[in-house]
Design an enzyme around this catalytic site. Sequence first.
Site, PDB file in Angstrom:
ATOM      1  N   ASN A  61     -11.494  51.580 106.166  1.00  0.00           N
ATOM      2  CA  ASN A  61     -12.195  51.133 107.377  1.00  0.00           C
ATOM      3  C   ASN A  61     -13.706  51.188 107.171  1.00  0.00           C
ATOM      4  OD1 ASN A  61     -10.933  53.924 107.985  1.00  0.00           O
ATOM      5  ND2 ASN A  61     -12.428  53.844 109.629  1.00  0.00           N
ATOM      6  N   ASP A  62     -14.449  51.779 108.068  1.00  0.00           N
ATOM      7  CA  ASP A  62     -15.908  51.601 108.129  1.00  0.00           C
ATOM      8  C   ASP A  62     -16.641  51.638 106.779  1.00  0.00           C
ATOM      9  OD1 ASP A  62     -14.865  52.269 110.583  1.00  0.00           O
ATOM     10  OD2 ASP A  62     -16.375  53.753 111.086  1.00  0.00           O
ATOM     11  N   PRO A  63     -17.572  50.700 106.573  1.00  0.00           N
ATOM     12  CA  PRO A  63     -18.524  50.839 105.465  1.00  0.00           C
ATOM     13  C   PRO A  63     -19.486  51.991 105.796  1.00  0.00           C
ATOM     14  CG  PRO A  63     -19.150  48.968 106.843  1.00  0.00           C
ATOM     15  CD  PRO A  63     -17.840  49.486 107.380  1.00  0.00           C
ATOM     16  N   GLN A  78     -14.741  54.468 104.423  1.00  0.00           N
ATOM     17  CA  GLN A  78     -13.657  55.306 104.901  1.00  0.00           C
ATOM     18  C   GLN A  78     -12.364  54.842 104.231  1.00  0.00           C
ATOM     19  OE1 GLN A  78     -14.111  57.637 108.260  1.00  0.00           O
ATOM     20  NE2 GLN A  78     -15.655  57.849 106.663  1.00  0.00           N
ATOM     21  N   SER A 122     -17.570  58.693 109.464  1.00  0.00           N
ATOM     22  CA  SER A 122     -18.654  57.788 109.062  1.00  0.00           C
ATOM     23  C   SER A 122     -20.053  58.388 109.134  1.00  0.00           C
ATOM     24  CB  SER A 122     -18.604  56.533 109.916  1.00  0.00           C
ATOM     25  OG  SER A 122     -17.480  55.778 109.523  1.00  0.00           O
TER      26      SER A 122
END
Length: 579
Positions: A61-63, A78, A122
């Site tokens: 998921n998130d950068p 992530q 994050s």
Amino acid sequence: MMAMPLTLSVLALFALLFVLSNNGAEASHKIYSHYQTLSVENVNQVHRTGYHFQPPRHWINDPNAPMYYKGLYHLFYQYNPKGAVWGNIVWAHSVSKDLINWESLEPAIYPSKWFDNYGCWSGSATVLPNGEPVIFYTGIVDKNNSQIQNYAIPANLSDPYLREWVKPDDNPIVNPDANVNGSAFRDPTTAWWADGHWRILIGSRRKHRGVAYLYRSKDFKKWVKAKHPLHSVQGTGMWECPDFYPVSLSGENGLDPSVMGQNVKHVLKVSLDMTRYEYYTMGTYDKKEDKYFPDEGLVDGWAGLRLDYGNFYASKTFFDPSTNRRILWGWANESDDPHKDKDKGWAGIQLIPRKVWLDPSGKQLLQWPVAELEKLRGHNVQLSNQMLDQGNHVEVKVITAAQADVDVTFSFSSLDKAEPFDPNWDKLDALDVCAQKGSKDPGGLGPFGLLTLASENLEEFTPVFFRVFKAADKHKVLLCSDARSSSLGKELYKPSFAGFVDVDLTDKKLSLRSLIDHSVVESFGAGGRIAISSRVYPTIAVFEKAHLYVFNNGSEAITVENLNAWSMNTPVMNVPVKS
Ligand SMILES: *[C@@H]1O[C@H](CO)[C@@H](O)[C@H](O)[C@H]1NC(C)=O
Ligand SMILES: *[C@@H]1O[C@H](CO)[C@@H](O)[C@H](O)[C@H]1NC(C)=O
Ligand SMILES: *[C@@H]1O[C@H](CO)[C@@H](O)[C@H](O)[C@H]1NC(C)=O
Ligand SMILES: *[C@@H]1O[C@H](CO)[C@@H](O)[C@H](O)[C@H]1NC(C)=O
Ligand SMILES: *[C@H]1O[C@@H](CO)[C@H](O)[C@@H](O)[C@@H]1NC(C)=O
């Protein structure tokens, strides 16, 4: 008589408790505990992307913390090292010389200390004036998802790969105080410097109010909460992944986060957990008051400007000092369900990094895929002055239509046939307007555009198209990326993503660029004034069975003034760095 219902209700209560304890405070990701640690050996290749960022297997998921350091771009993200659904999250780490070819390293940050034992979520990187990078990230400290902010520093600053990161024992840098909801307190930003203090934002909520808390530090170690948040908006819910940065009022160059002054405007972007969409505003940063004021006329909420009107979340920018660009990364999740992700062995991609800058109008941002992507362009096909009457579609042949880059300019001779704009649509999301006025419903000026990932007989296709409407005072241009006919597959999420684009029609032209990559269509309309990304899973239109067409279903004839399409080569994608 009472025994049965009681037993049932006890069972129901247990079931409810089970659901609650699994879903708990983390609203963002549904928990599928039995898939979380189900390592994948056989990865299904059919819908994997060819040139979008993804690891060989498992969930992403998130950068996180994108940055440039000693000649290399770093991207963390992530990642679940043990399965294809969310869980066991670590910071995976990749490096690149060109933002397109990527090599992977061992995870940089993973649970190992009391202050992040239950999760490393994050965060962002700040490159200090002496050139040293520091990462801030959210640590989860208990089963209740209690959140604090930590820092990590490179173990060896001489190593351009920054392979090893240290989490010093004086962590955390920020604890939630009594007024902060400690299970909704995450995603620290890159720091900026103003008036003798460093500052960061941390995303949060106060009941239904979305909040960006501001923290200050003189020495980058001791952080103190400011009396007021930088900004907050009632009714928007949890603000995830805030991003706050200056943009130049003149030219396309990006700016270091600490640049202030006359020639600068600020951008605040937040990711809304409640809707799973992002929005941004532009405005003024008053550094004396330490407050941010969106420009008048901009919508500060659900219906605000979006970086992407499709599948795009948890995005983050960074300043690239080697090329003076501000570069945006965003995550696109899957549109199928976790059971299918478990079967296919992977989930999630990062979209192509985009350069972002302020539109000369000052009213919105512009975006364009980084120029480095063009190195992957292979075989090229062109069309020019191709007329498209109503109901026509023309194939763009001899390219790999499942893995392509297409750039096209359409022109028309008059705006007269634009359909009337129904004032009720102002209350709707553009997505709902597209659902009413799709590609199949013949129009006036439009629908015209591309049919991407199309099967030969059009059983499947993802149309990306314009429709021009005439409202009371002006024309309204809808760009739609409609997944509804994208796949014969069942139980898929097939939204008719769309947005209205503010574009000058005086020259009677509209341009469109689409990056097509097996299960993603990432489109940029009107020179980057609007972007829409869709995830789709054709069943027929895969590999060499995928076709690309231009089409027009409006009564006004359209000319494909100029079209360039390229087969896209496959870059090095997360092959381990040779040590
Ligand atoms: C988690 O929250 C519950 C309910 O508020 C509380 O009783 C429990 O002590 C908390 N557990 C931890 C580890 O903080
Ligand atoms: C630090 O990195 C440099 C460059 O890669 C390397 O030569 C050196 O051995 C590293 N030092 C340690 C202590 O690992
Ligand atoms: C705190 O945040 C959690 C997670 O978003 C939420 O479930 C809870 O309702 C919040 N509490 C308050 C008082 O807003
Ligand atoms: C164009 O319109 C016709 C008639 O409604 C429809 O059958 C066809 O599917 C449309 N084409 C596209 C690409 O949607
Ligand atoms: C991506 O998946 C779809 C389908 O399950 C959901 O509807 C979206 O909310 C989700 N998006 C994000 C950002 O998680």
